[in-house]
Each structure stands twice: as C-alpha cells, then as structure tokens.
Design a protein around this motif. Structure first.
Motif, PDB file in Angstrom:
ATOM      1  N   ASP A  68      -3.027 -10.369 -15.675  1.00 20.65           N
ATOM      2  CA  ASP A  68      -2.616  -8.997 -15.406  1.00 20.65           C
ATOM      3  C   ASP A  68      -1.845  -8.956 -14.096  1.00 20.65           C
ATOM      4  OD1 ASP A  68      -4.577  -8.648 -13.187  1.00 20.65           O
ATOM      5  OD2 ASP A  68      -6.047  -8.708 -14.805  1.00 20.65           O
ATOM      6  N   PHE A  69      -1.202  -7.819 -13.827  1.00 20.05           N
ATOM      7  CA  PHE A  69      -0.324  -7.719 -12.671  1.00 20.05           C
ATOM      8  C   PHE A  69      -1.060  -7.982 -11.359  1.00 20.05           C
ATOM      9  CE2 PHE A  69       2.433  -5.657 -15.705  1.00 20.05           C
ATOM     10  CZ  PHE A  69       3.707  -6.038 -15.275  1.00 20.05           C
ATOM     11  N   ALA A  70      -2.305  -7.540 -11.262  1.00 22.35           N
ATOM     12  CA  ALA A  70      -3.062  -7.743 -10.033  1.00 22.35           C
ATOM     13  C   ALA A  70      -3.390  -9.210  -9.789  1.00 22.35           C
ATOM     14  CB  ALA A  70      -4.343  -6.919 -10.071  1.00 22.35           C
ATOM     15  N   SER A  71      -3.307 -10.058 -10.829  1.00 22.65           N
ATOM     16  CA  SER A  71      -3.699 -11.468 -10.710  1.00 22.65           C
ATOM     17  C   SER A  71      -2.522 -12.439 -10.791  1.00 22.65           C
ATOM     18  CB  SER A  71      -4.696 -11.824 -11.824  1.00 22.65           C
ATOM     19  OG  SER A  71      -5.824 -10.969 -11.798  1.00 22.65           O
ATOM     20  N   PHE A  72      -1.321 -11.936 -11.074  1.00 20.57           N
ATOM     21  CA  PHE A  72      -0.186 -12.837 -11.272  1.00 20.57           C
ATOM     22  C   PHE A  72       0.109 -13.703 -10.046  1.00 20.57           C
ATOM     23  CE2 PHE A  72       1.892  -9.991 -14.722  1.00 20.57           C
ATOM     24  CZ  PHE A  72       1.227 -10.679 -15.711  1.00 20.57           C
ATOM     25  N   ILE A  73       0.193 -13.096  -8.893  1.00 14.78           N
ATOM     26  CA  ILE A  73       0.575 -13.851  -7.701  1.00 14.78           C
ATOM     27  C   ILE A  73      -0.477 -14.894  -7.359  1.00 14.78           C
ATOM     28  CG2 ILE A  73       0.890 -13.673  -5.192  1.00 14.78           C
ATOM     29  CD1 ILE A  73       2.448 -11.100  -5.679  1.00 14.78           C
ATOM     30  N   GLY A  74      -1.745 -14.506  -7.373  1.00 15.70           N
ATOM     31  CA  GLY A  74      -2.811 -15.464  -7.092  1.00 15.70           C
ATOM     32  C   GLY A  74      -2.832 -16.595  -8.105  1.00 15.70           C
ATOM     33  N   GLY A  75      -2.547 -16.281  -9.366  1.00 16.12           N
ATOM     34  CA  GLY A  75      -2.519 -17.307 -10.399  1.00 16.12           C
ATOM     35  C   GLY A  75      -1.403 -18.302 -10.210  1.00 16.12           C
ATOM     36  N   VAL A  76      -0.239 -17.813  -9.797  1.00 11.50           N
ATOM     37  CA  VAL A  76       0.886 -18.714  -9.492  1.00 11.50           C
ATOM     38  C   VAL A  76       0.526 -19.616  -8.317  1.00 11.50           C
ATOM     39  CG1 VAL A  76       3.224 -18.783  -8.527  1.00 11.50           C
ATOM     40  CG2 VAL A  76       2.717 -17.272 -10.456  1.00 11.50           C
ATOM     41  N   GLN A  77       0.004 -19.012  -7.262  1.00  8.82           N
ATOM     42  CA  GLN A  77      -0.325 -19.786  -6.066  1.00  8.82           C
ATOM     43  C   GLN A  77      -1.418 -20.815  -6.328  1.00  8.82           C
ATOM     44  OE1 GLN A  77      -1.231 -16.454  -3.505  1.00  8.82           O
ATOM     45  NE2 GLN A  77       0.802 -16.455  -2.586  1.00  8.82           N
ATOM     46  N   ALA A  78      -2.346 -20.501  -7.226  1.00  6.69           N
ATOM     47  CA  ALA A  78      -3.448 -21.415  -7.536  1.00  6.69           C
ATOM     48  C   ALA A  78      -3.089 -22.408  -8.646  1.00  6.69           C
ATOM     49  CB  ALA A  78      -4.683 -20.611  -7.941  1.00  6.69           C
TER      50      ALA A  78
END
Length: 274
Positions: A89-99
């Motif tokens: 989801d949008f709230a998790s996209f950035i963290g998912g990319v970084q991780a």
C-alpha cells in the motif's frame, strides 16, 4: 512518506528536472545492482496495491490493469523473464523499496520532493488528477469549498491525503489502505466525500455504484515508478524502455484499453520538456 510528514507535489518543471537528475549525488552499495540481480533471478518484483482499478486490481485473484500491462511490458524490454506482483500500500511503498522487499513500485506514485529524498523515480509514465466523489444522493457538495468541516475519506500515504490535511479547513480526515475502502464508506454514509484519482474513482463509481464525481479536478499529478536510490543502471534501463514504449505506441495501446480510450502518451507529451 510518513503521515506526519506530508509533502506537496513538485511543480511540473521542477519535478521533471528532479527526475532527470535521478540518482545524482546518491551513494549506494557498490555490490547492489538491481538490473543485474533481476536478470539473474529472472524475476522483477513489482509492488502494487491490488485495489486501485483501473490501474491495478485483482480479477479472479489475478492482477490486471494499466500498471500490470505496463510492468509486464517493461520486464520484457529489460530482458527479465517474469514479473512477481507483490501486494502493498502507499504507506508502505517507500519502506518496502528501501528494505529490498521489492525491486520497483509501479502503482501510480506521485513524484514529490519528499519522496525523491528517500527513493529514486523513473521518468513519468502516467498523468493523473484528484477528483471529489460523493454519494449519489448528496447534492450539498459541489466544489472544494463545500468540503470544509466535512468527513473526508482518503488513502493513507497519498498526495490526496496531504491535500485534504493542508487545503480543507476543519475537515475530519479518515484514512484507508486503498480507495476502494474509502469510496465504500462514502457510499455507506460513514464519510461525506472521498478524494480519489479521477480514473480510479470513475471506474469504481461505474462498476460498483459507489459514488459519483462532483466538481473539477483539484490537482494534476505526475506519477513515476520508484526504486532504490543509487541504482543508475536500473534507472537508465527503465527510462529507456518507457521512452521506447511511448515512441512505438505501446503505452498508448495499453492506456486506451484501460482508461476509456485516453492516450497516455499524449498526456505525457503535454508536460514541459526537461
């Protein structure tokens, strides 16, 4: 982007300049090369919401939509055998990319200054906008000024959520994982209006009789694909493939299929040059 740190979309000229700079000035692990990793693995891991028609959604438990067709065409042009779609989801996209939970997000992320500080973006691959959606029997909300003091449904982590918090006085903001849930609550009377992308909201209103649009677009958004910063080879390859898709008519064909005949290549060509 986090809910406590909203950002406004870049102006179009500034946005395109920032995307053109891409990963300049970023540092990355010298061993990290997403392009080679994906080719070696034979799989491109793509994050999507799975709940944002007509961009991406599940049909008979299989992902379909504009983003899906674009992702599969992109993988083929990058010489990657297959695509693994990962629900997020949008709230998790950035963290998912970084991780490193996925290689790229192809799910209509608006390019903003704050996001560019955390992830890299491809060249734009779609232009969108924010519309107001209300229940079919509600005639009281006709423009953005009518939203003051109302209960507004938005998807958390989106620029629509930022807009509601910053531009609508005294509004009660209700957040959801996706626009389908937000629009459903409008239809059920649990929220007065929803701020949703124009194509997505129109699709859901027509297909599910959830809500109808009211008033003009509030903002125009320029969206890109996001991935880890520092991946210059990957960004170059993605941008080249997108450019080829625009030039040879493939993106136009995909968008006409999913967006009611709209030619996304024409929409992109109207953006200012870098």
């Amino acid at each position: 982007m986090t809910p406590s740190s909203p950002s406004r979309p870049l102006t179009t000229v500034g946005l395109l300049a920032a995307v053109a700079l891409g990963t300049a000035g970023c540092s990355a692990d010298a061993d990290a090369d997403v392009l080679e990793q994906t080719r070696s693995r034979g799989t491109l891991r793509v994050a999507i919401t799975e709940a944002n028609p007509p961009w991406n959604f599940l049909e008979d438990n299989e992902p379909v939509g504009y983003d899906i067709d674009v992702a599969e065409e992109l993988a083929e042009r990058l010489d990657i055998d297959e695509v693994e779609f990962i629900g997020s989801d949008f709230a998790s996209f950035i963290g998912g990319v970084q991780a490193n939970r996925f290689d790229i997000v192809i799910s209509g992320q608006t390019i903003t200054e704050e996001r560019l500080e955390q992830v890299a973006f491809s060249r734009p691959y779609e232009v969108n906008g924010i519309s107001v959606f209300v229940s079919e029997d509600d005639t009281s909300i006709t423009e953005v000024s009518s939203l003051s003091g109302q209960t507004i449904a938005v998807t958390e982590g989106t620029t629509q959520a930022d807009y509601a918090r910053e531009e609508i006085p005294d509004a009660q903001i209700k957040t959801y994982r996706n626009a389908t849930l937000a629009l459903t609550d409008v239809a059920l009377g649990r929220a007065d209006a929803a701020l949703v992308s124009r194509f997505q909201g129109a699709y859901l209103a027509e297909e599910n009789d959830l809500a109808v649009a009211s008033g003009p677009l509030l903002e125009t958004e320029v969206n890109g694909m996001s991935f880890r910063r520092g991946e210059e080879a990957f960004k170059e390859a993605v941008d080249e493939a997108l450019g080829d898709m625009i030039e040879d008519g493939t993106l136009s064909e995909i968008s006409r299929r999913w967006l009611g005949g709209l030619d996304m290549a024409e929409e992109l060509s109207a953006l200012p040059a870098d």
